[in-house]
Design a protein around this motif. Structure first.
Motif, short mmCIF file in Angstrom:
data_model
loop_
_atom_site.label_atom_id
_atom_site.label_comp_id
_atom_site.label_asym_id
_atom_site.label_seq_id
_atom_site.Cartn_x
_atom_site.Cartn_y
_atom_site.Cartn_z
N ASP A 173 17.42 8.87 -9.40
CA ASP A 173 16.80 8.30 -8.21
C ASP A 173 15.44 8.97 -7.97
OD1 ASP A 173 19.09 6.86 -7.97
OD2 ASP A 173 19.87 7.92 -6.22
N GLY A 174 14.51 8.19 -7.44
CA GLY A 174 13.18 8.73 -7.16
C GLY A 174 12.76 8.48 -5.72
N ILE A 175 12.04 9.42 -5.15
CA ILE A 175 11.49 9.28 -3.80
C ILE A 175 9.98 9.40 -3.89
CG2 ILE A 175 11.41 10.24 -1.48
CD1 ILE A 175 14.22 11.28 -1.86
N PHE A 176 9.27 8.38 -3.37
CA PHE A 176 7.82 8.31 -3.52
C PHE A 176 7.20 8.07 -2.14
CE2 PHE A 176 10.05 6.81 -7.22
CZ PHE A 176 9.51 7.60 -8.23
N THR A 177 6.19 8.84 -1.83
CA THR A 177 5.57 8.78 -0.50
C THR A 177 4.19 8.13 -0.57
OG1 THR A 177 6.73 10.78 0.20
CG2 THR A 177 4.80 10.13 1.49
N MET A 178 3.95 7.21 0.35
CA MET A 178 2.62 6.63 0.51
C MET A 178 1.97 7.28 1.72
SD MET A 178 1.43 2.70 1.31
CE MET A 178 1.50 2.92 3.10
N PRO A 179 0.86 7.98 1.53
CA PRO A 179 0.20 8.63 2.68
C PRO A 179 -0.35 7.59 3.64
CG PRO A 179 -1.19 8.73 0.72
CD PRO A 179 0.14 8.19 0.27
N ALA A 180 -0.68 8.03 4.84
CA ALA A 180 -1.29 7.12 5.80
C ALA A 180 -2.53 6.48 5.18
CB ALA A 180 -1.66 7.89 7.07
N SER A 181 -2.55 5.16 5.12
CA SER A 181 -3.60 4.45 4.39
C SER A 181 -4.37 3.52 5.31
CB SER A 181 -2.98 3.63 3.24
OG SER A 181 -2.26 4.47 2.36
N PRO A 182 -5.65 3.37 5.05
CA PRO A 182 -6.45 2.41 5.83
C PRO A 182 -6.12 0.98 5.41
CG PRO A 182 -7.77 3.34 4.07
CD PRO A 182 -6.46 4.07 4.05
N ASN A 183 -6.73 0.04 6.07
CA ASN A 183 -6.50 -1.36 5.76
C ASN A 183 -6.79 -1.67 4.30
OD1 ASN A 183 -6.21 -4.25 6.93
ND2 ASN A 183 -8.03 -4.35 5.68
N GLY A 184 -5.96 -2.53 3.71
CA GLY A 184 -6.21 -2.96 2.34
C GLY A 184 -4.95 -2.93 1.50
N THR A 185 -5.11 -2.64 0.24
CA THR A 185 -4.01 -2.62 -0.71
C THR A 185 -3.83 -1.21 -1.27
OG1 THR A 185 -4.38 -4.92 -1.33
CG2 THR A 185 -3.14 -3.57 -2.88
N THR A 186 -2.59 -0.75 -1.33
CA THR A 186 -2.29 0.56 -1.88
C THR A 186 -1.23 0.41 -2.96
OG1 THR A 186 -2.80 1.69 0.19
CG2 THR A 186 -1.44 2.89 -1.38
N LEU A 187 -1.47 1.04 -4.10
CA LEU A 187 -0.53 0.99 -5.22
C LEU A 187 0.32 2.26 -5.23
CD1 LEU A 187 0.40 -0.49 -7.84
CD2 LEU A 187 -1.30 0.89 -9.05
N ILE A 188 1.64 2.10 -5.28
CA ILE A 188 2.55 3.22 -5.39
C ILE A 188 3.21 3.14 -6.76
CG2 ILE A 188 4.60 4.37 -4.46
CD1 ILE A 188 2.76 1.91 -2.29
N GLU A 189 2.90 4.08 -7.63
CA GLU A 189 3.48 4.10 -8.97
C GLU A 189 4.76 4.93 -8.94
OE1 GLU A 189 0.03 3.44 -12.13
OE2 GLU A 189 -0.12 5.38 -11.14
N ALA A 190 5.89 4.26 -9.12
CA ALA A 190 7.21 4.91 -9.04
C ALA A 190 7.76 5.10 -10.45
CB ALA A 190 8.15 4.06 -8.20
N TYR A 191 7.58 6.29 -10.99
CA TYR A 191 8.08 6.59 -12.33
C TYR A 191 9.47 7.22 -12.23
CZ TYR A 191 3.46 5.64 -14.27
OH TYR A 191 2.31 5.02 -14.67
N LEU A 192 10.46 6.57 -12.82
CA LEU A 192 11.84 7.06 -12.79
C LEU A 192 12.17 7.77 -14.10
CD1 LEU A 192 13.79 4.06 -11.19
CD2 LEU A 192 12.69 6.02 -10.06
N GLU A 193 12.81 8.91 -13.98
CA GLU A 193 13.23 9.67 -15.14
C GLU A 193 14.57 9.13 -15.65
OE1 GLU A 193 11.86 11.96 -16.89
OE2 GLU A 193 10.11 12.55 -15.67
N PRO A 194 14.65 8.76 -16.93
CA PRO A 194 15.93 8.32 -17.47
C PRO A 194 16.96 9.44 -17.41
CG PRO A 194 14.12 7.75 -18.94
CD PRO A 194 13.56 8.69 -17.92
#
Length: 622
Positions: free
Chosen positions: A479-500
């Motif tokens: 399982d992975g936990i990924f945080t998106m910081p407070a972001s301004p208006n627009g599009t934000t990419l969150i890359e969630a890499y899971l370890e096998p």
């Protein structure tokens, strides 16, 4: 008028369906000079005289397509497709015009014809991957609120840029004293300027002194310090041109020029050394540090008609232009780049999935992510283009012909974030589909739950300036936990890499996560390959290890059938391991059907059946 900057200098008759002849000669000359209004009139006169074949029909359709007369273009493309011709671009252009008129169902049918004729074309592949993409686009949260600018004229106005000193530069054909262009019967283009007021209004526009010529001028871009301008104009300024085959006509190319500001005035208009009479360069945009110039061009080495390019800048020295690649460009046309101070690229495309005509897209050049359609209300079924965004003032200006003529529109961002989660394997970097994604807000409350699509993606509309957490899980992965910081208006990419999850190695066996096969099939699936690759890694780590693979089924079905199915699966497993470079002497396998049930039960539950359907990897030698 903006199509002048998309197709001028490289309109080529694609897949001519009959042939030019003496009857079409005069009309063809007009078409080849990009004088599409007069060309259409000349071809129509031929049809009125009874001369109409597929060549004339296509020239009429393309003439109207090039000036975005959607109704007339549809009329003539419809005649062509009735003949079931084999020119794929006819079906593609027809679909574009139908979308522009809001006829999405018919546009979809024409795209299906295009796919049949050009299945390997990037546009066809994109359509096949998501033929119902329009529903997704229409469901997107609006990123901007839009209003019409108060300085529009009844002629083309486009290509605007708001600088930090509140000057708006834009291109317009409003000067009635100018020579008329044969392209669309409007005056030649000039560069204008106006002052942007805090209430969102603009002062009366005036011509920019010293940079306008007798030819088409604009759009332009201004350096961050306000001292350098790059502007589009014509090669005629430098007495450079290309002659027609009969040597009777001259064709200009669009060139990029540089001007500098001294004592508040622009001067020293100089052609860039990267210009060429073999192709055009136009629609410049300079990066904040002044070291990279973005532009559009049909130069060789691109992916299609017109592409987005960049070139390094060091004073008056310029590097070799670089194509921005397939994440930005397509076999169609990409144009009107604009680079923000945060390195976000906005551009327009008529080939990426959109509402019709040109649509505005954004791409984060910091992450190299795929370009994203910014949606309604900026984009419509018409041409929407030349989007510029002053992020410090939170004001964008773009152009559209949604009201019948190219006009300027003001766009202000609506506070919100389009959070795009990309789930990938940390080892293979491949997308992981059907991963469960839980979205939690800054109070740790669950606000959304969904799964990644077949591209490993899922998007969420969340509030700006708030922290969000994405908990991602998938069988076979940690399982992975990924945080998106407070972001301004627009599009934000969150890359969630899971370890096998790593295999467990005991004295007797290598324990992997369950390996699934499709119902009644024995081929290795993507999920199965992910697990078997772990076994390959273990066998490479232990070069003396010998494995015996046992395949089991549940108790459903007939004994003989289950035995045969498990044998096929065991052998597929063995062949996969061998294909990865493991010596065939080190791996063997056998199917045991339902003869060795892990859980014996009379009325098994689905979970018990699942536990009986398993693969075991016994260690014969370690």
């Amino acid at each position: 008028m903006k199509k002048l900057y998309i197709t001028l200098s490289f309109v080529i008759a694609s897949g001519l369906l009959s042939a030019q002849n003496s009857k079409t000669k005069d009309a063809d000359k007009l078409f080849d000079r990009f004088e599409y209004i007069d060309a259409a009139s000349a071809y129509l006169k031929l049809t009125e005289k009874g001369y109409e074949d597929s060549y004339v029909q296509k020239r009429l359709a393309d003439s109207y397509y090039n000036v975005f007369n959607t109704a007339e273009a549809i009329k003539w493309y419809a005649k062509l497709v009735e003949e079931k011709l084999q020119d794929a671009e006819i079906y593609y252009k027809y679909a574009q015009m139908l979308k522009a008129e809001g006829n999405y169902d018919e546009a979809k049918k024409q795209m299906q014809q295009f796919v049949q004729l050009k299945p390997n074309d990037e546009r066809a592949i994109s359509f096949q991957n998501n033929p119902n993409y329009l529903a997704d686009l229409k469901a997107k949260r609006p990123l901007f609120e839009v209003k019409t600018s108060d300085i529009n004229s009844n002629k083309s106005d486009f290509g605007a840029l708001l600088t930090d000193d509140n000057t708006v530069y834009f291109t317009s054909a409003r000067n009635e004293a100018r020579k008329t262009s044969g392209w669309n019967d409007e005056p030649y283009l000039d560069l204008y300027q106006a002052i942007y007021n805090e209430d969102g209004t603009l002062s009366a526009p005036t011509l920019v002194e010293s940079v306008n010529t007798k030819w088409h001028d604009g759009p332009a871009t201004i350096s961050a310090d306000g001292t350098i301008m790059y502007i589009t104009s014509e090669s005629f300024n430098d007495n450079k041109f290309e002659k027609s085959d009969d040597k009777k006509s001259k064709f200009s190319r669009m060139y990029l020029y540089k001007a500098t500001k001294n004592d508040g005035k622009w001067s020293n208009l100089t052609a860039l050394p990267i210009n060429s009479t073999e192709y055009s360069l136009r629609n410049p945009s300079i990066s904040k540090d002044g070291k990279t110039l973005y532009f559009s061009s049909d130069m060789p080495g691109g992916l299609g008609g017109e592409d987005i390019w960049k070139v390094s800048v060091n004073g008056d020295e310029y590097g070799t232009p670089e194509n921005l690649g397939e994440k930005i460009n397509t076999p169609g046309n990409e144009s009107f780049p604009f680079i923000t101070s945060e390195n976000m690229l906005y551009f327009s495309s008529n080939s990426k999935q959109g509402f019709g005509g040109l649509d505005v897209f954004e791409a984060d050049l910091n992450t190299g992510s795929e370009a994203i359609n910014i949606g309604e209300p900026v984009n419509t079924g018409k041409d929407d283009f030349a989007f510029s965004f002053n992020t410090s003032k939170k004001v964008a200006i773009f152009s559209s012909n949604r009201d019948g003529v190219d006009n300027l529109y003001i766009a202000r961002p609506i506070c919100g974030v389009n959070a795009i989660v990309m789930v990938k394997s940390a080892t293979t970097r491949k997308a992981i589909e059907s991963a469960l994604i839980n979205v939690l807000d800054d109070t740790n409350s669950l606000i959304a739950t969904s799964s990644s699509n077949d591209a490993g993606q899922q998007s969420y509309e969340v509030q700006c300036e708030k922290v969000y957490t994405f908990k991602v899980s998938k069988e076979g992965f940690e399982d992975g936990i990924f945080t998106m910081p407070a972001s301004p208006n627009g599009t934000t990419l969150i890359e969630a890499y899971l370890e096998p999850i790593k295999p467990i190695i005991t004295e007797k066996e290598v324990i992997l996560q369950p390996i699934y096969f499709e119902f009644n099939k024995s081929n290795i699936t993507a999920q199965g390959a992910e697990e078997l690759d772990k076994l390959v890694a273990v066998m490479n780590e232990y070069p003396e290890m010998v494995i015996f693979a046992k395949s089991h089924t549940d108790s459903q079905g007939k004994d003989k059938y289950n035995l045969d199915l498990s044998e096929r699966r065991a052998q597929s497993t063995v062949q996969y391991i061998i294909s990865k470079g493991i010596d065939k002497e080190r791996i063997s396998g056998q199917g045991f059907g339902e003869s060795e049930l892990k859980i014996k039960c009379d009325k098994c539950t689905d979970e018990q059946h699942a536990q009986n359907r398993r693969s075991e990897f016994l260690i014969i030698k370690k």
